[in-house]
Design a protein around this motif. Structure first.
Motif, PDB file in Angstrom:
ATOM      1  N   ASP A 132       0.765  -1.207   0.079  1.00 32.82           N
ATOM      2  CA  ASP A 132      -0.118   0.080  -0.136  1.00 32.82           C
ATOM      3  C   ASP A 132       0.742   1.116  -0.034  1.00 32.82           C
ATOM      4  OD1 ASP A 132      -2.299  -1.706  -0.091  1.00 32.82           O
ATOM      5  OD2 ASP A 132      -2.913  -1.213   1.979  1.00 32.82           O
ATOM      6  N   ASP A 133       2.164   1.102   0.112  1.00 34.08           N
ATOM      7  CA  ASP A 133       2.806   2.277   0.052  1.00 34.08           C
ATOM      8  C   ASP A 133       3.640   2.711  -1.468  1.00 34.08           C
ATOM      9  OD1 ASP A 133       2.903   3.069   2.683  1.00 34.08           O
ATOM     10  OD2 ASP A 133       4.397   1.592   3.282  1.00 34.08           O
ATOM     11  N   GLN A 134       3.347   1.706  -2.319  1.00 37.01           N
ATOM     12  CA  GLN A 134       3.836   1.642  -3.612  1.00 37.01           C
ATOM     13  C   GLN A 134       3.025   2.894  -4.296  1.00 37.01           C
ATOM     14  OE1 GLN A 134       3.398  -1.978  -5.810  1.00 37.01           O
ATOM     15  NE2 GLN A 134       5.155  -1.396  -7.080  1.00 37.01           N
ATOM     16  N   ARG A 135       3.877   3.449  -5.354  1.00 42.38           N
ATOM     17  CA  ARG A 135       3.441   4.706  -6.041  1.00 42.38           C
ATOM     18  C   ARG A 135       3.738   4.612  -7.410  1.00 42.38           C
ATOM     19  NH1 ARG A 135       5.310   9.723  -2.809  1.00 42.38           N
ATOM     20  NH2 ARG A 135       6.959   8.211  -2.231  1.00 42.38           N
ATOM     21  N   THR A 136       3.032   5.188  -8.433  1.00 45.64           N
ATOM     22  CA  THR A 136       3.216   5.190  -9.702  1.00 45.64           C
ATOM     23  C   THR A 136       4.100   6.629  -9.765  1.00 45.64           C
ATOM     24  OG1 THR A 136       1.156   4.510 -10.515  1.00 45.64           O
ATOM     25  CG2 THR A 136       2.248   5.707 -12.074  1.00 45.64           C
ATOM     26  N   MET A 137       5.169   6.422 -10.545  1.00 47.51           N
ATOM     27  CA  MET A 137       6.142   7.788 -10.841  1.00 47.51           C
ATOM     28  C   MET A 137       5.591   8.428 -12.204  1.00 47.51           C
ATOM     29  SD  MET A 137      10.291   7.752 -11.149  1.00 47.51           S
ATOM     30  CE  MET A 137      10.531   7.448  -9.479  1.00 47.51           C
ATOM     31  N   LEU A 138       5.452   9.602 -11.998  1.00 40.56           N
ATOM     32  CA  LEU A 138       5.040  10.286 -13.441  1.00 40.56           C
ATOM     33  C   LEU A 138       6.608  10.763 -14.161  1.00 40.56           C
ATOM     34  CD1 LEU A 138       2.469  13.119 -13.656  1.00 40.56           C
ATOM     35  CD2 LEU A 138       3.968  12.524 -15.539  1.00 40.56           C
ATOM     36  N   ASP A 139       6.858   9.835 -15.066  1.00 42.48           N
ATOM     37  CA  ASP A 139       8.033  10.255 -15.607  1.00 42.48           C
ATOM     38  C   ASP A 139       7.891  10.423 -17.199  1.00 42.48           C
ATOM     39  OD1 ASP A 139       7.586   7.546 -16.473  1.00 42.48           O
ATOM     40  OD2 ASP A 139       9.269   6.788 -15.437  1.00 42.48           O
ATOM     41  N   LEU A 140       8.839  10.470 -17.910  1.00 40.28           N
ATOM     42  CA  LEU A 140       8.769  10.766 -19.283  1.00 40.28           C
ATOM     43  C   LEU A 140       7.966   9.575 -20.040  1.00 40.28           C
ATOM     44  CD1 LEU A 140      11.740  12.596 -20.450  1.00 40.28           C
ATOM     45  CD2 LEU A 140       9.540  13.705 -20.846  1.00 40.28           C
ATOM     46  N   ASP A 141       8.472   8.375 -19.564  1.00 34.59           N
ATOM     47  CA  ASP A 141       7.430   7.060 -20.014  1.00 34.59           C
ATOM     48  C   ASP A 141       6.234   7.138 -20.029  1.00 34.59           C
ATOM     49  OD1 ASP A 141       9.874   6.076 -20.862  1.00 34.59           O
ATOM     50  OD2 ASP A 141      10.566   5.047 -19.228  1.00 34.59           O
ATOM     51  N   PHE A 142       5.742   7.544 -18.567  1.00 38.23           N
ATOM     52  CA  PHE A 142       4.303   7.677 -18.386  1.00 38.23           C
ATOM     53  C   PHE A 142       3.647   8.815 -19.439  1.00 38.23           C
ATOM     54  CE2 PHE A 142       0.539   9.251 -16.471  1.00 38.23           C
ATOM     55  CZ  PHE A 142       0.278   8.419 -15.394  1.00 38.23           C
ATOM     56  N   VAL A 143       4.250   9.839 -19.613  1.00 42.01           N
ATOM     57  CA  VAL A 143       3.686  10.668 -20.788  1.00 42.01           C
ATOM     58  C   VAL A 143       3.803  10.325 -22.080  1.00 42.01           C
ATOM     59  CG1 VAL A 143       4.223  12.923 -21.880  1.00 42.01           C
ATOM     60  CG2 VAL A 143       4.396  12.563 -19.625  1.00 42.01           C
ATOM     61  N   LYS A 144       4.833   9.434 -22.470  1.00 41.81           N
ATOM     62  CA  LYS A 144       4.760   8.788 -23.857  1.00 41.81           C
ATOM     63  C   LYS A 144       3.616   7.812 -23.979  1.00 41.81           C
ATOM     64  CE  LYS A 144       9.725   9.163 -24.388  1.00 41.81           C
ATOM     65  NZ  LYS A 144      11.035   8.508 -24.475  1.00 41.81           N
ATOM     66  N   ASP A 145       3.274   6.907 -22.830  1.00 42.18           N
ATOM     67  CA  ASP A 145       2.361   6.226 -22.894  1.00 42.18           C
ATOM     68  C   ASP A 145       0.957   6.929 -23.089  1.00 42.18           C
ATOM     69  OD1 ASP A 145       3.795   4.107 -22.565  1.00 42.18           O
ATOM     70  OD2 ASP A 145       3.655   3.811 -20.418  1.00 42.18           O
ATOM     71  N   LEU A 146       0.900   8.055 -22.477  1.00 41.31           N
ATOM     72  CA  LEU A 146      -0.548   8.782 -22.402  1.00 41.31           C
ATOM     73  C   LEU A 146      -0.734   9.326 -23.873  1.00 41.31           C
ATOM     74  CD1 LEU A 146      -0.557  11.265 -19.476  1.00 41.31           C
ATOM     75  CD2 LEU A 146      -1.980   9.401 -19.941  1.00 41.31           C
ATOM     76  N   LEU A 147       0.416   9.531 -24.525  1.00 37.08           N
ATOM     77  CA  LEU A 147       0.390   9.862 -25.851  1.00 37.08           C
ATOM     78  C   LEU A 147       0.191   8.844 -26.877  1.00 37.08           C
ATOM     79  CD1 LEU A 147       2.228  13.070 -25.582  1.00 37.08           C
ATOM     80  CD2 LEU A 147       0.172  13.141 -25.727  1.00 37.08           C
ATOM     81  N   SER A 148       0.296   7.548 -26.476  1.00 38.93           N
ATOM     82  CA  SER A 148       0.464   6.663 -27.204  1.00 38.93           C
ATOM     83  C   SER A 148      -0.789   6.417 -28.192  1.00 38.93           C
ATOM     84  CB  SER A 148       0.574   5.111 -26.572  1.00 38.93           C
ATOM     85  OG  SER A 148       0.637   4.060 -27.329  1.00 38.93           O
ATOM     86  N   LYS A 149      -0.481   5.703 -29.288  1.00 37.93           N
ATOM     87  CA  LYS A 149      -1.647   5.453 -30.122  1.00 37.93           C
ATOM     88  C   LYS A 149      -2.294   4.044 -30.162  1.00 37.93           C
ATOM     89  CE  LYS A 149      -0.011   8.021 -34.107  1.00 37.93           C
ATOM     90  NZ  LYS A 149       0.516   8.027 -35.548  1.00 37.93           N
ATOM     91  N   ASP A 150      -1.649   3.215 -28.821  1.00 39.60           N
ATOM     92  CA  ASP A 150      -2.311   2.159 -28.559  1.00 39.60           C
ATOM     93  C   ASP A 150      -3.466   2.551 -27.286  1.00 39.60           C
ATOM     94  OD1 ASP A 150      -2.283  -0.962 -28.206  1.00 39.60           O
ATOM     95  OD2 ASP A 150      -1.661  -0.304 -26.056  1.00 39.60           O
ATOM     96  N   ALA A 151      -4.740   2.026 -27.645  1.00 43.38           N
ATOM     97  CA  ALA A 151      -5.715   2.479 -26.490  1.00 43.38           C
ATOM     98  C   ALA A 151      -5.651   1.724 -25.242  1.00 43.38           C
ATOM     99  CB  ALA A 151      -7.142   2.149 -27.183  1.00 43.38           C
ATOM    100  N   LYS A 152      -5.000   0.404 -25.450  1.00 42.80           N
ATOM    101  CA  LYS A 152      -4.712  -0.287 -23.935  1.00 42.80           C
ATOM    102  C   LYS A 152      -3.702   0.355 -23.054  1.00 42.80           C
ATOM    103  CE  LYS A 152      -6.478  -4.764 -25.380  1.00 42.80           C
ATOM    104  NZ  LYS A 152      -5.931  -6.279 -25.697  1.00 42.80           N
ATOM    105  N   THR A 153      -2.827   0.864 -23.735  1.00 47.55           N
ATOM    106  CA  THR A 153      -1.723   1.408 -23.107  1.00 47.55           C
ATOM    107  C   THR A 153      -2.087   2.681 -22.494  1.00 47.55           C
ATOM    108  OG1 THR A 153      -0.004   0.584 -24.571  1.00 47.55           O
ATOM    109  CG2 THR A 153       0.583   2.438 -23.222  1.00 47.55           C
ATOM    110  N   VAL A 154      -2.852   3.625 -23.376  1.00 49.24           N
ATOM    111  CA  VAL A 154      -3.475   5.177 -22.755  1.00 49.24           C
ATOM    112  C   VAL A 154      -4.374   4.602 -21.738  1.00 49.24           C
ATOM    113  CG1 VAL A 154      -4.958   6.941 -23.368  1.00 49.24           C
ATOM    114  CG2 VAL A 154      -3.177   5.971 -24.997  1.00 49.24           C
ATOM    115  N   ALA A 155      -5.289   3.669 -21.782  1.00 51.46           N
ATOM    116  CA  ALA A 155      -6.430   3.333 -20.795  1.00 51.46           C
ATOM    117  C   ALA A 155      -5.698   2.914 -19.391  1.00 51.46           C
ATOM    118  CB  ALA A 155      -7.252   2.181 -21.158  1.00 51.46           C
TER     119      ALA A 155
END
Length: 669
Positions: free
Chosen positions: A509-532
Motif C-alpha cells: 500500500d506504500d507503492q506509487r506510480t512515478m510520473l516520468d517521461l515514459d508515463f507521458v509517452k504512454d499517455l500519448l500512445s496510439k495504443d488504446a490499451k496503453t493509454v487506458a
C-alpha cells in the motif's frame, strides 16, 4: 474599461435581458442587474469571476443564442513531451491535491485528479494560469461527474474544517448584527432569532459550493448518485430547485435541526462534542500533512534530479559545442593567417625592389635637375657676362689697343656661345628631369599603397592572432566546464539511481506510480490499451496516504457538523433563512423582511446553509431566484455547472457573477 468594449458588453447584456424578460424567465433580474452595473461603470472585472463573466458575455452571439465555450483545461502537446511532463507534474504535486479523499476502493483516475487540482486552485504556475478560475472538466459520463463532484466536495469540507478548527468555540467565528426594519424588539422580525450573524473570516466562504444546471433532471441524478455512494454519516447534498424540494428539505432537515438545537444543552452536550471532533480532526490533519510532506519529497527530488540532469547534460553539450566552435575559430584564424603572411612577405620583397628603383630613379632625377640647373645658370650668367665684357671696352681702346679689344671680344663671343649651347641643351635636361621626377612620384605612390596594404595585413594578422588566443583561452575554460559538467552529470545520474532504488522499495500500500517521461509517452500512445492503463493511474499517491485522507474527510465532516450543531449563530441564521424563504412563520403569517434587510443578510444566510448542507443543488433559474438579494459577487465559493455547453447564456450570468471559482461539465450524451 475601453468605451467600445463597454458598449459591446452593454448591448449584448441588454439583448440577453430583453430576451429573458420577454420569456418571463427567472434570470432576468440578474442579467438586468449586471447590465446596469456595466452601464453605470460600477462593474469591476477584478471581483471573483467577473472578468471571466465579462469575457463570456463578449463572446455571446445574441442572434444565434448559442452558448460560447465556458472554461479551459490544460492541453497535451504531442510535439513537446517534456513540457507535458513538467505540466502534469506541476498540477499533480501532492500539495496541489485535496487533503481529504472520498471513500472508495481505488485511486482517482489521472484526469479526474487533474481536474480536481485545477478546480480547487491550491497551486500556481503555468498550468493554473492557462486554465484560469473556470475549469472545463474532462468528465463526460454521469458516474465520472459524480466522482469529480465528490472529490471537490471533500476538498471544500476538509479545508473549511481546518479554518473552523481555529476556533475553540464555534460562535467565536461570527460577528453579530441587528436588523434595521423589523417590528419586534430591537428591530427583529421574530422573537427568535433577534440577530443575524456573519463569519469573521471570509476565507471560510471560499469552500462553499453549489451544483447547478439548466436542466433539473440532471441535478436530481447527480444528487442521487452522490447519496447512493455516500459512505459517511450526515447530510452532504440535496436538490433545492422546486418549491416542493425546498419545503421537503425544510421539514425533514432544517426545522428539526433548529428545534432540536433550542432544546439542547450546549455546554453539556454539543460543545464537548465539538471539542472532541476538533481534537480528532487536528490530530488526523497533522498525520496527513506529515505524510503529504514526507511523500512529496520523492516527487520533488525526482523532478529536481530530472531538471539537474537535463541542465547538466545541456551544460556538457554546450561546453563540447563551445570547444568545437573554439577549435573551428582557431583553425579558421590559423588558415586565414597563412595567405596574409605570404602577402606580407611579398609586399616586403616588393618594397625592397621598389626602394632600389626609387633610389636609382631619384639619383637620375637629381642628376637631370643638376644639369638643368647648371644650364639655366650658364644661360643667366653667360649673356650678362657677354654684355659686361663688350661694354668694358670703348672705341678708343679699339683704336689704341686692338689686341686687347679683340681678346675681350673673343671672350665675350665665348660667353655668348656657351649661353647659346646651354639654351639648346636646357629643354632636354628639363624634360628628362620631369620624366624622372614623375617616375619617382609614381614609385612613391606605389610604395604608399604597399605600406597601406601592409598596415591592413598586419591589423588582420593581429586580429586573427587575438581570435586564436581568445579561442584557446575559451577552450581551456570550456574544458574545465566540460569536466565539471561530466562530474555533475555522473553525480546526478547516481542520485537518479538512488531515487529509483528508493521508489522500488515501496511495496504494498506504500507503492506509487512515478510520473516520468515514459508515463507521458504512454499517455500519448496510439495504443488504446496503453493509454487506458495510464489514465486509470494516479501518480505519486499511495494507498496508505489515501486511507489517511479518507479518515481526515470523515473527521472533517464530523467537525463541521459538530461546529454547526454547537453554534448558536449558525442556528440563528438557519432559522432566519427559514423565515426568509417563507417557511417558518409567525403564527400563521409569513414573515416579510424589508428589502434592505434582505440584501444585508442574504449572503451570510446562504453561507451558513453551506455549512449545514455542503452541496445544495439548484437549477440556474432557481439559483437566480434564491440568491436574488445577494448582490455582491463571490457569494458562492465554487459553482459546479452541469450541461454548461447547452445552457442559455442569460441563464449563466447570475451563477458566474456569484461564484469565485467554477467547474463546467458538458451535457451527458
Amino acid at each position: 474599461m475601453a468605451s467600445e468594449e463597454k458598449r459591446n458588453a452593454e448591448q449584448i447584456l441588454k439583448e440577453l435581458w430583453e430576451k429573458e424578460a420577454k420569456a418571463n424567465g427567472k434570470c432576468q433580474e440578474d442579467v438586468k442587474f449586471v447590465y446596469e452595473s456595466v452601464q453605470k461603470g460600477t462593474f469591476s472585472k477584478r471581483d471573483c469571476l467577473c472578468d471571466e463573466l465579462y469575457a463570456f458575455v463578449e463572446k455571446v452571439d445574441s442572434e444565434s443564442g448559442k452558448t460560447p465555450a465556458l472554461g479551459r483545461n490544460i492541453v497535451m502537446d504531442e510535439e513537446n513531451q517534456e513540457a507535458d511532463f513538467l505540466l502534469l507534474n506541476q498540477v499533480l504535486t501532492l500539495q496541489n491535491a485535496p487533503l481529504g479523499k472520498w471513500p472508495s476502493k481505488g485511486l482517482n483516475p489521472l484526469w479526474q485528479q487533474v481536474d480536481v487540482n485545477l478546480a480547487i486552485r491550491k497551486g500556481d504556475g503555468s498550468a493554473f494560469e492557462e486554465t484560469g478560475k473556470i475549469v472545463a472538466a474532462h468528465e463526460k459520463t454521469e458516474a465520472d461527474k459524480t466522482a469529480l463532484l465528490e472529490e471537490l466536495l471533500v476538498n471544500n469540507v476538509v479545508d473549511r474544517a481546518e479554518l473552523l478548527a481555529k476556533y475553540e468555540k464555534p460562535d467565536e467565528a461570527f460577528e453579530s448584527f441587528t436588523f434595521y426594519h423589523g417590528e419586534e424588539k430591537n428591530h427583529a422580525y421574530a422573537e427568535y432569532p433577534s440577530k443575524w450573524h456573519m463569519l469573521r473570516n471570509d476565507n471560510i466562504n471560499e469552500y462553499s459550493m453549489v451544483l447547478s444546471a439548466q436542466e433539473h433532471g440532471a441535478l436530481e441524478k447527480l444528487c442521487k448518485d452522490i447519496k447512493a455512494q455516500e459512505k459517511t454519516a450526515g447530510r452532504l447534498t440535496a436538490p433545492l430547485t422546486s418549491e416542493a424540494e425546498r419545503k421537503a428539505f425544510y421539514e425533514k432537515e432544517l426545522l428539526p435541526f433548529v428545534e432540536a438545537f433550542r432544546k439542547a444543552n450546549l455546554a453539556e452536550d454539543r460543545l464537548p462534542k465539538y471539542k472532541k471532533a476538533r481534537e480528532e480532526f487536528l490530530a488526523q490533519l497533522k498525520i496527513v500533512k506529515d505524510m503529504q510532506a514526507k511523500q512529496g519529497v520523492l516527487q520533488q527530488t525526482f523532478l529536481r534530479n530530472w531538471k539537474e540532469e537535463k541542465q547538466a547534460s545541456k551544460s556538457l553539450k554546450d561546453a563540447e559545442a563551445a570547444i568545437e566552435h573554439g577549435k573551428r575559430d582557431a583553425e579558421n584564424a590559423e588558415n586565414g593567417k597563412k595567405p596574409l603572411m605570404e602577402q606580407r612577405d611579398k609586399n616586403h620583397s616588393d618594397l625592397e625592389d621598389l626602394y632600389k628603383q626609387m633610389e636609382k630613379t631619384g639619383a637620375e632625377a637629381q642628376q637631370a635637375k643638376n644639369e638643368w640647373t647648371k644650364y639655366n645658370e650658364i644661360i643667366r650668367t653667360g649673356f650678362d657676362k657677354e654684355q659686361q665684357l663688350r661694354g668694358s671696352v670703348n672705341a678708343m681702346t679699339k683704336l689704341l689697343s686692338k689686341k686687347k679689344y679683340e681678346a675681350v671680344m673673343e671672350q665675350a663671343d665665348q660667353c655668348a656661345k656657351e649661353a647659346i649651347e646651354a639654351q639648346e641643351k636646357a629643354p632636354a635636361a628639363e624634360k628628362k628631369m620631369k620624366e624622372l621626377t614623375a617616375q619617382y612620384d609614381e614609385l612613391a605612390t606605389v610604395e604608399k599603397r604597399i605600406q597601406n596594404n601592409l598596415t591592413s595585413i598586419n591589423e588582420k594578422l593581429t586580429q586573427l592572432t587575438k581570435t586564436i588566443n581568445t579561442a584557446r583561452a575559451s577552450m581551456a575554460k570550456k574544458e574545465e566546464e566540460k569536466e565539471q559538467a561530466k562530474c555533475h552529470l555522473e553525480s546526478v545520474e547516481k542520485d537518479h539511481k538512488a531515487i529509483l532504488e528508493q521508489w522500488s522499495k515501496e511495496q504494498g500500500d506504500d507503492q506509487r506510480t512515478m510520473l516520468d517521461l515514459d508515463f507521458v509517452k504512454d499517455l500519448l500512445s496510439k495504443d488504446a490499451k496503453t493509454v487506458a492503463k495510464r489514465t486509470a493511474e494516479n501518480p505519486w499517491i499511495s494507498k496508505n496516504y489515501q486511507k489517511e485522507r479518507e479518515k481526515l474527510f470523515a473527521l472533517a465532516l464530523e467537525l463541521q457538523q459538530a461546529f454547526v450543531a454547537a453554534s448558536e449563530c449558525c442556528n440563528a441564521n438557519l432559522a432566519t433563512l427559514s423565515q426568509y424563504l417563507g417557511y417558518w412563520k409567525k403564527g400563521k403569517e409569513k414573515i416579510v423582511f424589508h428589502q434592505a434587510d434582505r440584501e444585508e443578510t442574504a449572503a451570510s444566510l446562504w453561507q451558513t446553509l453551506f455549512l449545514f448542507l455542503p452541496l445544495p443543488a439548484v437549477d440556474l433559474e432557481s439559483l437566480s431566484e434564491l440568491f436574488a438579494d445577494a448582490r455582491k459577487p463571490g457569494v458562492i465559493g465554487m459553482v459546479a455547472l452541469e450541461d454548461a455547453d447547452v445552457a442559455a447564456p442569460q441563464k449563466l450570468v447570475g451563477a458566474l457573477y456569484r461564484g469565485r471559482r467554477a467547474v463546467t461539465f458538458e451535457k451527458t450524451k
